[in-house]
Motif scaffolding. Structure first.
Motif: not given
Length: 594
Positions: A122, A124, A127, A140-141, A144, A146-148
């Motif tokens: 990942c 991010n 992560c 990732e989207t 996660c 820790y995704r933005k």
């Protein structure tokens, strides 16, 4: 025989192919299906490119089959064989991650590069989780942690977090200061109470002793006066009646009873004082508890013999070393006659046996009662070449379990090995599936068979209990994870499992105990190094682990030990030779071998 570990990078394992592969398409070094096949110049002996390259670097520049002069530059490419192999259907390198695809061997690299089950990390920050390539975007989207995400008021949040952290630090400081102050007050109060109690006891003892002396003195004076008075009355009046004498005697008896009661009261006061001191002493008891290792038996440790395996040079498969606790070092003794790697060993009637290994039928013995030690070839041989098996001694029976049969493949047979000439393998029962590279330990009424490699399922977490009286196998609770090429030792009712590789091929330094009765596991401190293909023994309460290979597939000479009840592993002196897939035994303590 050349020295080459049977790892997938040297050849393809049979279990990966859609159909059984002809035995003529197997490398004679690693025994796996050929990968980038090469042949010698004149006799067409065939090997994996990686296997024969490593052999020619480690050993002399000769073919391991016919001994003709051979170098990497003079190796031949068997074009017809390459064409046949390229059409074989093989599963993906990522089958263990879920890929169901079978593809032609010639297309394997292209498929693996584009496979949706390939592991990726990942992207991010913070992560770093390993996921399948096809799941990367979704993870990732959407998944996660820790995704933005869009921040609506980052400035205010950061300010609030900073204020909260400051408050927490201030609170932590106050709590620590409060604990220190409270500890100091408690210690001072305990000391003050102890001082006051001791002073009170001394004062009370002094007063009691003075009172007793005073009472005894007063009573004695009264008794003496009464006796004198009685004697005087007797002498003065011969007509004194017996009644008066009896009254005087009764008065004396009452005085003695009173004195006895006072002494009893004094004893009760002393008992109360002792009980009070015992309760106060309980306040300091937690600081006086013994460590977990106190009280463990100080069992003497016996010297250790290690033999065979493969390592840094061509003689590793024959070399033998003994570790002396007294001298804290390893000492080489007479080498074996043949190379033995992936063999099994046992001690039977004062003879140390090494059986098979490295595709061999040979059995070698060491008479432990004759010095200097010297290996002798046993008159009998195994019925077939084998390695990665286990042999244990149950009462007077020698039991052979599984392993790789070079005539038939991986074995599921549990047999009794009869040490005759020729040797006889008497089948006792069949396990549910073949297995090798496993562990086996003997208990009073059973043999436990743990983990290992099973074709089709690869590395397994299965545990079997073999009953030698009924010649039956039954399933036990599974290991915490699938393992192969680990070391095992028996300690009381537990099997201690050390290192090995898991289902994903990760090299481990984990150590845990498996209860032979309940199947429950207990974690122990991890070894200092990750290692697989290592061997281990237990002497006294000390487990000793030797050699194996690390994450870089380098053979190890390091040795480490752990005392049951302790908290850490410690290094011992390193062996003279690095080695993996060796055998080790504890030597009898009746004599010195070095």
């Amino acid at each position: 025989m050349a020295c080459c570990p049977t790892e997938e990078k040297y050849g393809y394992e049979d279990c990966r192919f859609e159909k059984d592969v002809d035995e003529n398409f197997h490398c004679s070094i690693c025994y796996n299906v050929l990968k980038e096949p090469r042949t010698c110049r004149n006799n067409d002996h065939i090997f994996c490119l990686a296997c024969i390259t490593r052999h020619l670097k480690v050993n002399s520049q000769t073919c391991p089959e016919c001994n003709e002069h051979l170098s990497v530059d003079t190796l031949r490419r068997p074009r017809v064989l390459n064409n046949i192999l390229s059409k074989l259907k093989i599963n993906c390198d990522h089958a263990s991650r879920g890929c169901p695809q079978f593809t032609c061997l010639e297309d394997l690299k292209t498929h693996v590069v584009n496979c949706g089950y390939a592991p990726v990390l990942c992207s991010n920050a913070e992560c770093g989780m390993e996921i399948n390539k096809q799941d990367k975007v979704h993870h990732e989207t959407k998944v996660c942690d820790y995704r933005k995400v869009k921040c609506h008021d980052c400035g205010q949040i950061q300010e609030d977090v900073g204020t909260l952290k400051g408050s927490l630090r201030e609170l932590d400081g106050k709590v620590e200061q409060g604990i220190k102050t409270l500890d100091g007050k408690v210690e001072a109060a305990v000391k003050q109470i102890n001082g006051k109690v001791e002073a009170a006891v001394k004062e009370m003892n002094g007063k009691v002793e003075a009172a007793v002396k005073e009472i005894n003195k007063e009573m004695n004076e009264k008794v003496e006066a009464a006796v004198k008075e009685m004697n005087g009355k007797v002498e003065a009046s011969s007509g004194q009646t017996k009644k008066e004498i009896g009254e005087v005697k009764k008065e004396v008896k009452d005085m003695k009873d009173n004195l006895s009661k006072v002494n009893k009261d004094v004893d009760e006061v002393k008992v109360m004082m002792i009980q009070m001191l015992e309760k106060l002493n309980m306040l300091e008891l937690p600081n006086q508890l013994p460590s977990p290792t106190e009280g463990m038996l100080n069992i003497p440790r016996q010297d250790i013999l290690i033999a065979g395996g493969y390592g840094g040079h061509s003689t590793s498969g024959k070399s033998t070393e003994i570790y002396s606790w007294e001298k804290n070092g390893w000492f080489e003794v007479s080498p074996m006659n043949d190379i033995h790697k992936g063999a099994s060993s046992f001690i039977y009637k004062d003879q140390l046996f090494v059986v098979g290994g490295g595709g061999s039928k040979a059995i070698e013995t060491l008479n432990l009662n004759e010095l200097p030690l010297k290996w002798t070839k046993f008159l009998g041989e195994l019925p077939y070449k084998c390695d990665d098996h286990q042999i244990v001694v149950y009462q007077q029976s020698v039991i052979h379990i599984g392993g790789y049969n070079h005539g038939k493949g991986w074995s599921n047979v549990v047999s009794e090995l009869q040490l005759t000439s020729p040797c006889i393998m008497k089948e006792l029962c069949q396990m549910l599936q073949p297995r090798g590279c496993h562990g086996a330990e003997v208990f009073e009424d059973k043999v436990l068979i743990l983990g290992g490699f099973c074709p089709g399922n690869k590395t397994t977490d299965s545990v079997l209990e073999f009953d030698p009286k009924r010649n039956e196998c039954k399933e036990m609770p599974k290991l915490p994870s699938a393992l192969k090429r680990m070391a095992t030792v028996r300690w009381r009712d537990e099997v201690v499992v050390l290192g090995g590789t898991d289902k994903g091929g990760q090299i481990l330094n984990d150590v845990f105990m498996y209860d032979s009765k309940t199947g429950k596991t207990t974690a122990l401190p991890s070894m200092l190094e990750k290692r697989y293909g290592c061997c281990a023994v237990i002497t006294g309460n000390t487990i000793v682990v030797m050699g194996g290979e690390n994450e870089k597939r380098q053979c190890l000479s390091s040795v480490e030990c752990f005392t049951m009840g302790g908290s850490t592993w410690e290094y011992l002196s390193a062996m003279n030779n690095a080695r993996s897939r060796a055998v080790a035994e504890v030597l009898p303590s009746t004599r010195k071998y070095v």
